[in-house]
Design a protein around this motif. Structure first.
Motif, PDB file in Angstrom:
ATOM      1  N   LYS A 134       0.811  -0.679  -0.174  1.00 36.24           N
ATOM      2  CA  LYS A 134      -0.707   0.133   0.385  1.00 36.24           C
ATOM      3  C   LYS A 134       0.431   1.122   0.363  1.00 36.24           C
ATOM      4  O   LYS A 134       0.579   2.332  -0.557  1.00 36.24           O
ATOM      5  CB  LYS A 134      -0.889   0.355   1.326  1.00 36.24           C
ATOM      6  N   ILE A 189      -3.124 -14.100  19.375  1.00 35.96           N
ATOM      7  CA  ILE A 189      -3.252 -13.090  18.170  1.00 35.96           C
ATOM      8  C   ILE A 189      -2.022 -13.638  17.717  1.00 35.96           C
ATOM      9  O   ILE A 189      -2.689 -13.432  16.004  1.00 35.96           O
ATOM     10  CB  ILE A 189      -4.147 -12.182  18.249  1.00 35.96           C
ATOM     11  N   GLY A 190      -1.350 -13.053  17.755  1.00 28.63           N
ATOM     12  CA  GLY A 190       0.026 -12.613  17.348  1.00 28.63           C
ATOM     13  C   GLY A 190      -0.039 -10.678  16.823  1.00 28.63           C
ATOM     14  O   GLY A 190       0.539 -11.102  15.765  1.00 28.63           O
TER      15      GLY A 190
HETATM   16  P1  IMO Z   1       0.216  -2.781   7.565  1.00 23.70           P
HETATM   17  O1  IMO Z   1       0.105  -1.095   6.791  1.00 23.70           O
HETATM   18  C1  IMO Z   1       0.446  -7.289   8.225  1.00 23.70           C
HETATM   19  C2  IMO Z   1      -1.957  -7.918  12.418  1.00 23.70           C
HETATM   20  C3  IMO Z   1      -1.071  -8.637  13.638  1.00 23.70           C
HETATM   21  C4  IMO Z   1      -1.832  -9.320  14.256  1.00 23.70           C
HETATM   22  C5  IMO Z   1      -3.183  -8.911  14.045  1.00 23.70           C
HETATM   23  C6  IMO Z   1      -3.459  -7.845  14.954  1.00 23.70           C
HETATM   24  O2  IMO Z   1       1.999  -2.638   7.498  1.00 23.70           O
HETATM   25  O3  IMO Z   1      -0.129  -3.664   6.181  1.00 23.70           O
HETATM   26  P2  IMO Z   1      -2.582  -6.136  15.915  1.00 23.70           P
HETATM   27  O4  IMO Z   1      -1.624  -5.673  16.879  1.00 23.70           O
HETATM   28  O5  IMO Z   1      -3.520  -4.955  14.775  1.00 23.70           O
HETATM   29  O6  IMO Z   1      -3.586  -5.348  16.737  1.00 23.70           O
HETATM   30  O7  IMO Z   1      -2.425  -7.187  15.914  1.00 23.70           O
HETATM   31  O8  IMO Z   1      -2.960  -8.433  12.884  1.00 23.70           O
HETATM   32  N1  IMO Z   1      -1.514  -6.278  11.273  1.00 23.70           N
HETATM   33  C7  IMO Z   1      -0.926  -6.915  10.651  1.00 23.70           C
HETATM   34  N2  IMO Z   1      -0.107  -7.524   9.775  1.00 23.70           N
HETATM   35  N3  IMO Z   1       0.694  -5.603   8.376  1.00 23.70           N
HETATM   36  C8  IMO Z   1       0.429  -4.799   9.219  1.00 23.70           C
HETATM   37  O9  IMO Z   1      -0.045  -3.152   8.867  1.00 23.70           O
HETATM   38  C9  IMO Z   1      -0.258  -5.351  10.189  1.00 23.70           C
HETATM   39  N4  IMO Z   1      -1.100  -4.659  11.149  1.00 23.70           N
HETATM   40  C10 IMO Z   1      -1.878  -5.753  12.030  1.00 23.70           C
HETATM   41  O10 IMO Z   1       0.540  -9.128  12.390  1.00 23.70           O
HETATM   42  O11 IMO Z   1      -1.778 -10.814  13.372  1.00 23.70           O
END
Ligand code: IMO
Ligand code: GDP
Ligand code: MG
Length: 421
Positions: A16, A123-124
């Motif tokens: 993105k 959740i990771g």
């Molecule tokens: P961009 O904008 C990929 C994933 C985390 C986890 C889940 C919940 O770079 O695409 P959180 O910290 O949001 O509560 O984690 O969401 N996650 C992402 N995975 N790209 C991201 O952002 C992410 N933001 C959160 O790894 O599985």
């Protein structure tokens, strides 16, 4: 005047940042409308690489970056990012919504604590305090940017919130003393530093629309991480889909003209949760290495799999996507056969729409179409016609299955490795 949303159609990290940077050349404002510094958006301009977590990607093109009301803001991270950009002579022009919620120290502590408590059911998360901050926002006990500009109001709110959070930390057996004087002082200081940027973003953006300005709304995460439409509970805590763009920036839905869905040419996911087309073999490893699939935020290796069009079609539906941008097509170079998932088979049932029950996906098998691969995409390819025949067929297959036209193809991380159609 155009208002364009650019969002992820998969599990985030679709590219993105690169796509937003490309379109930002014609934009006046680039707006983050949800998420926080769980995001990691990479922009490559020549030899320069920028990794932005909270600042909108458009600031690299010198455009006004807007942090909308739907974002959760870690001010420590934002201030560091502003510093980093200044040092690299990219003084960011910023506007921050007075209504955005602030990620507080206890949110970060509780994010870690909850994950630890969940053990193998975790959740990771990125442990950036995202979930706890959004939980407080919806429970109406959040701290908003505007609160930081008035010490008395901030202190009164913290007097109610901190004892509850302290008890929660004790329950989770987490050390940490939430000192009201210290926290108030720190956050009032943050407030002073960001005060020049704080404004009513909704009014600013609606005025800009009236003046015929171009606005890009930059999504974070991806459709499958949307708290309603994703693989719940293995999602983030915000609305990553197009509907979140209006809510998170104070723009009415009818103002939005274009919704571009970013599709990585294969699939990746960081963290736990289902990934139906996951490849736990040498092809998965190949994609991981060749695609440089390491999380920008947490440095975790991203899980990789074939392109899943059940997922992309779901994204097209729930966001009303008008155009697609396909990224990382070059990563598929040299693979003899490419598989693309068009349905899931669960017991005796075939699903072509994404099922709600996440648990069921563990027992689903993807139904694949097989397409012929290509050798190498010419690094200087400038038009669709310059692409290998089988790469064109791969893109046409995506268009046929989703019913949405592709408007951009990315064949490298750099800004100029972009083909528009
Ligand atoms: P961009 O904008 C990929 C994933 C985390 C986890 C889940 C919940 O770079 O695409 P959180 O910290 O949001 O509560 O984690 O969401 N996650 C992402 N995975 N790209 C991201 O952002 C992410 N933001 C959160 O790894 O599985
Ligand atoms: P975002 O979170 O959606 O902005 O994506 P990330 O920046 O986290 O991850 C995408 C990664 O792929 C970044 O390292 C980009 O520089 C890189 N990238 C983007 N587009 C392309 C492309 O077309 N080809 C290749 N090889 N890399 C790309
Ligand atoms: Mg990312």
């Amino acid at each position: 005047m155009t208002v364009t949303v650019i969002l992820g159609t998969q599990w985030g990290d679709e590219g993105k940042g690169k796509v937003v940077d490309y379109y930002a050349k014609n934009a006046d404002y680039v707006v983050r409308f949800q998420g926080g510094n769980n995001a990691g958006h990479t922009i490559k301009v020549g030899e320069e690489v920028y990794k932005l977590h909270i600042t909108p990607s458009g600031v690299i093109q010198g455009k006004t970056g807007v942090i909308g009301n739907g974002v959760v803001v870690d001010l420590e991270v934002l201030l560091k990012e502003i510093d980093m950009l200044r040092k690299r002579e990219k003084e960011p022009k910023l506007l921050i919504s007075d209504r955005a919620n602030v990620i507080m120290p206890y949110h970060k502590l509780l994010d870690g604590a909850e994950e630890k408590y969940l053990k193998d059911k975790k959740i990771g998360t990125t442990k950036r305090g995202i979930g706890p901050c959004y939980s407080d926002k919806v429970a109406r006990r959040g701290i908003r940017i505007i609160d930081l500009l008035n010490e008395e109001i901030l202190r009164k709110k913290l007097e109610i919130i901190l004892p509850i959070k302290q008890k929660l930390l004790e329950i989770y057996n987490i050390k940490g003393n939430l000192d009201i004087n210290e926290i108030t002082k720190t956050y009032v200081e943050y407030g002073e530093k960001i005060k020049p940027f704080v404004t009513n973003v909704s009014v600013e953006l609606n005025d800009a629309i009236k003046k015929g300005k171009n606005i890009l709304l930059e999504g974070a995460q991806g459709t499958m991480l949307d708290v309603d439409m994703g693989t719940y509970p293995y999602t983030t805590s915000s609305h990553t889909i197009a509907g979140g763009a209006g809510i998170g920036s104070g723009i009415g839905p009818k103002q939005i003209n274009e919704i571009i869905g970013v599709v990585k040419a294969y699939t990746t996911r960081v963290g736990e949760g289902p990934l139906p087309t996951e490849l736990k073999d040498e092809i998965g490893e190949h994609l991981q290495k060749k695609g440089g699939e390491i999380g920008t935020t947490t440095g975790r290796a991203r899980r990789c799999g074939w392109l899943d069009l059940v997922v992309v079609k779901h994204a097209c539906i729930v966001s009303g996507i008008t155009k697609l941008a396909v990224t990382k097509l070059d990563v598929l170079d040299g693979l003899k056969t490419l598989k693309v998932c068009t349905a899931y088979k669960c017991d005796d049932k075939t699903y072509t729409t994404f099922p709600a029950q996440t648990e069921m996906l563990d027992n689903c098998n993807p139904v694949f179409a097989e397409l012929d691969g290509w050798d190498n995409i010419d690094k200087d390819a400038k038009t669709f016609e310059d692409l290998p025949e089988n790469a064109k067929k791969y893109l046409q297959f995506i268009e046929k299955e989703t019913g949405v036209k592709i408007t951009l193809v990315s064949i490298g991380a750099e800004r100029d490795k972009t083909i528009t159609i």
